[in-house]
Scaffold this motif. Structure first.
Motif, PDB file in Angstrom:
ATOM      1  N   PRO A 411       0.803  -1.230   0.000  1.00 16.40           N
ATOM      2  CA  PRO A 411       0.000   0.000   0.000  1.00 16.40           C
ATOM      3  C   PRO A 411       0.832   1.274   0.000  1.00 16.40           C
ATOM      4  O   PRO A 411       0.408   2.292  -0.548  1.00 16.40           O
ATOM      5  N   ASP A 412       2.026   1.247   0.611  1.00 12.15           N
ATOM      6  CA  ASP A 412       2.879   2.432   0.610  1.00 12.15           C
ATOM      7  C   ASP A 412       3.737   2.530  -0.643  1.00 12.15           C
ATOM      8  O   ASP A 412       4.555   3.444  -0.767  1.00 12.15           O
ATOM      9  N   ASN A 413       3.572   1.577  -1.571  1.00 17.18           N
ATOM     10  CA  ASN A 413       4.285   1.555  -2.859  1.00 17.18           C
ATOM     11  C   ASN A 413       5.787   1.326  -2.714  1.00 17.18           C
ATOM     12  O   ASN A 413       6.526   1.436  -3.678  1.00 17.18           O
ATOM     13  N   ARG A 414       6.249   0.998  -1.519  1.00 17.33           N
ATOM     14  CA  ARG A 414       7.686   0.827  -1.318  1.00 17.33           C
ATOM     15  C   ARG A 414       8.162  -0.578  -1.658  1.00 17.33           C
ATOM     16  O   ARG A 414       9.273  -0.762  -2.162  1.00 17.33           O
ATOM     17  N   TYR A 415       7.355  -1.586  -1.367  1.00 20.90           N
ATOM     18  CA  TYR A 415       7.787  -2.969  -1.538  1.00 20.90           C
ATOM     19  C   TYR A 415       7.074  -3.608  -2.732  1.00 20.90           C
ATOM     20  O   TYR A 415       5.859  -3.489  -2.883  1.00 20.90           O
ATOM     21  N   VAL A 446      10.345 -10.478  -2.396  1.00 21.04           N
ATOM     22  CA  VAL A 446      10.030  -9.117  -1.990  1.00 21.04           C
ATOM     23  C   VAL A 446      11.244  -8.229  -2.231  1.00 21.04           C
ATOM     24  O   VAL A 446      12.356  -8.566  -1.810  1.00 21.04           O
ATOM     25  N   PHE A 447      11.012  -7.087  -2.898  1.00 19.84           N
ATOM     26  CA  PHE A 447      12.073  -6.136  -3.194  1.00 19.84           C
ATOM     27  C   PHE A 447      11.714  -4.770  -2.623  1.00 19.84           C
ATOM     28  O   PHE A 447      10.570  -4.325  -2.712  1.00 19.84           O
ATOM     29  N   ASP A 448      12.699  -4.117  -2.037  1.00 20.47           N
ATOM     30  CA  ASP A 448      12.546  -2.774  -1.499  1.00 20.47           C
ATOM     31  C   ASP A 448      12.892  -1.785  -2.604  1.00 20.47           C
ATOM     32  O   ASP A 448      14.043  -1.696  -3.032  1.00 20.47           O
ATOM     33  N   LEU A 449      11.908  -1.022  -3.079  1.00 17.40           N
ATOM     34  CA  LEU A 449      12.143  -0.097  -4.181  1.00 17.40           C
ATOM     35  C   LEU A 449      12.923   1.136  -3.735  1.00 17.40           C
ATOM     36  O   LEU A 449      13.382   1.913  -4.584  1.00 17.40           O
ATOM     37  N   LYS A 450      13.088   1.311  -2.438  1.00 16.61           N
ATOM     38  CA  LYS A 450      13.894   2.426  -1.945  1.00 16.61           C
ATOM     39  C   LYS A 450      15.383   2.117  -2.064  1.00 16.61           C
ATOM     40  O   LYS A 450      16.195   2.996  -2.347  1.00 16.61           O
ATOM     41  N   THR A 451      15.735   0.844  -1.848  1.00 13.99           N
ATOM     42  CA  THR A 451      17.143   0.437  -1.924  1.00 13.99           C
ATOM     43  C   THR A 451      17.440  -0.420  -3.146  1.00 13.99           C
ATOM     44  O   THR A 451      18.607  -0.707  -3.422  1.00 13.99           O
TER      45      THR A 451
END
Length: 564
Positions: A411-415, A446-451
């Motif tokens: 929901p936060d679009n990060r993952y 699962v991927f962290d789009l921030k890193t």
């Protein structure tokens, strides 16, 4: 208790006895007296119960926002949408996709019966509207998405063109009048399409360059065709990306970087637990380049062609391998590097499946969309043709080393959650039209789009049975605490995002194609299946509340209400 009200057993002994009981028995014993009730709520007791009952590794800490082990146990047991409350049978064929409006008041469904149905999400779900797309030569509907203010619905389907050729088409439907506002061609059809802004959407087109080489052009389209001025663009080219080895861009979605400020709620996976995936950052600094790219391209082509003509190419290249090598060399001098923006926190990511080795999607491409690209304003279509000679470089590529069959954003679009069927370890693609065999097990990565890094061990609880050349898309969805996915084994699955454990299996009579959490109420989940039904699932807690809204539940009734 003795006659004076003093406990006959010390708390420590009662605690040791309770450690040997199961959770339901602990709660039942807690109703006997005040002493036992106090012990039955002990934090250390419920920490032990939690790890033992859910079989979570002892080194996994409690969820960072949890208030107690008791409440955390209750959350996973009582607040997971695992109770079937309604079955919808209005579709007459396989149901392929579900999507909620952002408000949660409505949802849409797509089906092989070639309809898009819009539903009212109330205590009892009811059908609001059904749009039949067969008059527009559609074969079936496959995907839908509400725009940000829930005024428009994007519906994607398979379009039957001349000579029975199949392509894709996107329709925009008004949610006020249910009128069809526009239709946009979309090739290949499994690009699906997505909203970029409230009034503009992204579609795709595919242009063949060679036998196994092509380019994908992504277009920004105005949702309304009745523009008032001829100077306002209806479409604008967004990106042009080269495809090698029969691959294409598919499954386009948009992530909003401005929503990345949420705390890190996922556990980092150790190196030994990581899946064999690689993340490439392609935005290198080119300031130290000395030789122009066009000169290097010409020299590389000259050397390659000389070696082929002289028979010195080792190993001997097949026609397809030679085409791929030439296409790679030509693209070196005709690919624009990624643009950079100082205000990156306000930008968006375009995310899609792609590949470089075979036609099966085995990589995730990520391209940053800058603010000036988020509008159809600018040169009208057809101007600036000089830029057509260039491809756009991607910012990042995630190599999954397997067949990607589903993606979903938190929901936060990060993952980014990815369903993948892995290739055998060490396998090499020798022929782009013959990818390696894929595993029956579905890995949920699962991927962290921030890193731009993988941050979780693979979730494995569901299997697939279709062979390599028939693998199809299974939609997944992510809520604040849970992730859910369909599967070919006639079940939907729910996992906890933090503890990495499977919490529920939701049964259908055939393949489950899609799942969707209500964005406003994660204790409500919908599942869609090849059995032509949509099922609504609620948590045990919600079911009790709805069935007895005026009755005050007995203490601890959450566990006794539904034994597993």
């Amino acid at each position: 208790m003795d006659d004076g009200g003093t406990p006959l057993l010390p708390d420590s002994l009662v605690y040791q006895i309770f450690l040997s009981l199961g959770p339901a028995d602990v709660l039942a014993a807690g109703l006997v007296c005040r002493q036992w009730q106090a012990v039955s709520r002990d934090e250390f007791l419920w920490r032990e119960q939690f790890y033992r009952y859910y079989q979570v590794a002892r080194d996994v800490p409690r969820h960072p926002v949890a208030t107690s082990w008791y409440e955390e146990f209750r959350r996973l047991y009582d607040m997971v949408p695992c109770v079937e409350v309604q079955t919808l049978r209005e579709h007459t064929d396989q149901v392929l996709h579900l999507s909620f409006s952002h408000s949660g008041y409505q949802f849409a469904s797509c089906s092989k019966d070639c309809t898009v149905k819009i539903w009212n999400n109330d205590l009892t779900i009811s059908l609001l509207h059904s749009a039949d797309m067969r008059p527009y030569n559609w074969s079936y509907t496959q995907f839908s998405q509400f725009n940000q203010d829930d005024s428009l619905l994007l519906a994607s389907g398979v379009f039957l063109g001349p000579h029975n050729s199949s392509s894709g088409e996107i329709a925009v439907i008004s949610l006020d009048t249910f009128a069809l506002l526009s239709r946009v061609r979309n090739k290949p059809y499994d690009v699906f399409g997505c909203w970029l802004t409230e009034t503009s959407l992204i579609s795709g087109n595919l242009h063949r360059i060679g036998d196994i080489t092509s380019c994908s052009v992504l277009w920004l389209n105005n949702a309304f065709q009745d523009v008032e001025s001829e100077n306002v663009n209806v479409v604008k080219r967004l990106f042009k990306i080269q495809n090698l080895n029969a691959s294409t861009i598919r499954t386009v979605m948009v992530a909003d970087c401005s929503r990345f400020d949420s705390p890190d709620l996922l556990l980092d996976a150790g190196d030994s637990a990581m899946s064999p995936c690689r993340v490439f950052d392609l935005g290198g600094d080119s300031s130290d380049e000395v030789e122009p790219a066009s000169a290097r391209t010409k020299e590389g082509l000259r050397r390659l062609l000389d070696s082929v003509l002289d028979g010195r190419a080792q190993p001997q290249l097949s026609e397809r391998a030679l085409e791929t090598r030439v296409a790679e060399l030509l693209a070196q001098g005709h690919t624009k590097p990624p643009e950079r923006s100082a205000a990156s926190a306000r930008n968006k990511y375009l995310i899609f499946t792609t590949g470089c080795l075979t036609y099966s999607p085995h990589q995730i491409g990520i391209k940053q969309i800058l603010p000036h690209q988020m509008t159809t304003a600018g040169p009208v279509l057809g101007e600036g043709r000089g830029s057509d000679a260039f491809f756009d470089a991607l910012d990042h590529v995630i190599d999954v080393h397997g067949h990607i069959i589903g993606m979903g954003l938190s929901p936060d679009n990060r993952y980014l959650y990815v369903n993948s069927r892995a290739w055998p370890s060490g396998s090499v693609v020798a022929d782009p039209m013959q990818p390696p065999p894929i595993a029956e097990e579905i890995d949920l990565l699962v991927f962290d789009l921030k890193t731009m890094r993988e941050v979780k061990r693979a979730l494995r609880a569901h299997r697939a049975y279709t062979p390599n050349d028939e693998c199809f898309f299974i939609f997944l969805d992510v809520s604040r605490d849970f992730v859910a996915s369909g599967a070919e084994d006639r079940h939907g699955y729910i996992w906890d995002r933090h503890y990495n454990i499977c919490l529920a299996k939701l049964r259908h009579e055939d393949v489950v194609n899609s799942v969707a959490f209500s964005p406003q109420e994660q204790e409500l989940l919908l599942t869609a299946s090849d059995d032509a039904t949509i099922k609504a699932w609620r948590s045990p807690r919600t079911v009790r509340i709805l069935q007895a809204p005026r009755l005050r539940p007995r203490p601890f009734s959450w566990f006794a209400s539904q034994r597993r």
